[in-house]
Enzyme design. Structure first.
Site, mmCIF file in Angstrom:
data_model
loop_
_atom_site.group_PDB
_atom_site.id
_atom_site.type_symbol
_atom_site.label_atom_id
_atom_site.label_comp_id
_atom_site.label_asym_id
_atom_site.label_seq_id
_atom_site.Cartn_x
_atom_site.Cartn_y
_atom_site.Cartn_z
ATOM 1 N N TYR A 265 -43.125 3.774 94.058
ATOM 2 C CA TYR A 265 -43.527 4.943 95.697
ATOM 3 C C TYR A 265 -41.462 4.445 96.168
ATOM 4 C CZ TYR A 265 -41.557 -0.045 97.928
ATOM 5 O OH TYR A 265 -40.687 -1.562 98.028
ATOM 6 N N CYS A 266 -41.178 5.517 96.959
ATOM 7 C CA CYS A 266 -39.951 6.022 97.970
ATOM 8 C C CYS A 266 -40.213 5.513 99.200
ATOM 9 C CB CYS A 266 -39.191 6.724 97.208
ATOM 10 S SG CYS A 266 -40.435 8.347 97.073
ATOM 11 N N HIS A 267 -39.146 6.444 99.572
ATOM 12 C CA HIS A 267 -39.995 6.800 101.186
ATOM 13 C C HIS A 267 -41.401 8.414 101.790
ATOM 14 C CE1 HIS A 267 -38.198 6.850 105.379
ATOM 15 N NE2 HIS A 267 -38.590 7.973 105.411
ATOM 16 N N TRP A 295 -43.519 4.099 101.178
ATOM 17 C CA TRP A 295 -42.290 3.378 102.428
ATOM 18 C C TRP A 295 -43.057 4.106 103.909
ATOM 19 C CZ3 TRP A 295 -42.747 -1.552 103.725
ATOM 20 C CH2 TRP A 295 -41.822 -1.923 104.652
#
Length: 313
Positions: A265-267, A295
């Site tokens: 995952y990231c932003h 996130w």
């Protein structure tokens, strides 16, 4: 000869004469697990005249207008996102993607070549999205716009348009590359499931010292390991993917095998799409899932476990 074929033939001749590419360029040569969905700029020049090629510039419209690969369509994040959520970045559904692709003239028998100027993180998002819906005729231009310019590729500031088509994604989809919030919660809370959760953002975002726009709070998903997406790309140089030997060094500290369940995952799911591409395509991992909400979604729900500065909150 159709007018479309004539146009592509002229474009091809222009590209060859301008770029000085006289010999047949090599395909992607590597010892990656697979380079099926990766294409080099010189190979793109060779197939540019193909009637069933659609080049997609996946950058914001302003950058596209300032200069893009000749003949490329512009698609941006908002074109393939679902804006009905209280947070941004969620993928668009099958029907809306079909309508949009048909509207801009992409056909089912087209090969889509997608690029950006960020080291392929945005381009990988489109690859990931289409692969999720089992449309597999898509390749990422290795090095993006920079690689095209490096061989003298022709740029344009004029937009291009194609006649509308009927575009359909496969009826059934494997959904193997994606995971949603509820399924991720189930994996995390199920002690019998051993998953590896990788945060692909910057170290500042991971530690909680930086909060990007759209997130409800700073921090990371509890138990996640940090490996910056950018470590897989020569971001300060040619913007191409690193060699398999370099990639193995990048992920050496993450104790995982090819058969482990890995969630990234990231932003908002873009940078982690690149990590998904690297792990599945280039390195051969079999069970990698990209958390779409990332996130921005996770931080929206106060009841979900998160960490900040090594303290579980």
């Amino acid at each position: 000869m159709s007018s479309k074929i004539s146009i592509y033939t002229v474009l091809y001749i222009l590209l060859i004469s301008c770029n000085g590419v006289k010999e047949k360029p090599n395909l992607v040569l590597s010892n990656y697990a697979s380079s099926e969905h990766l294409i080099e700029a010189k190979e793109l020049v060779r197939i540019f005249k193909d009637e069933n090629i659609k080049i997609v510039d996946f950058r914001n419209p302003k950058n596209y207008k300032n200069g893009h690969i000749y003949g490329s369509l512009n698609i941006w994040r908002t074109d393939v996102s679902d804006s009905s959520y209280p947070y941004e970045g969620m993928r668009s559904d099958k029907e809306n993607i079909e309508l949009f692709f048909g509207k801009i003239g992409i056909s089912n028998d087209d090969l889509i070549v997608v690029y950006d100027d960020k080291g392929s993180s945005d381009a990988a998002r489109l690859w990931c999205l289409l692969t999720y819906y089992d449309f597999k005729s898509v390749k990422i231009l290795n090095g993006g716009l920079k690689s095209w310019e490096s061989i003298g590729g022709k740029l344009s500031t004029k937009p291009i348009s194609y006649p509308p088509t009927q575009f359909y994604l496969p009826e059934k989809r494997s959904e193997k590359l994606w995971i949603d919030k509820d399924e991720l919660i189930g994996l995390i809370t199920n002690e019998s499931k051993n998953i590896i959760l990788i945060d692909t953002r910057s170290s500042e975002e991971y530690s909680g010292s930086l909060i990007k726009k759209g997130a409800s709070k700073a921090g990371r998903i509890a138990t996640s390991i940090h490996t910056d997406w950018a470590e897989a790309v020569d971001l300060e140089g040619n913007k191409k993917f690193k060699s398999i030997e370099e990639l193995q060094k990048v992920y050496k500290g993450v104790e995982m095998s090819a058969k482990d369940t890995v969630v990234v995952y990231c932003h908002t799911g873009y940078r982690s799409s690149l990590t998904t591409f690297v792990l599945t395509e280039l390195m051969g991992f079999e069970n990698v899932r990209n958390y779409d909400g990332s996130w921005v979604e996770w931080s929206y729900f106060d009841e979900l476990p998160y960490e900040k500065d090594s303290i579980i909150l």
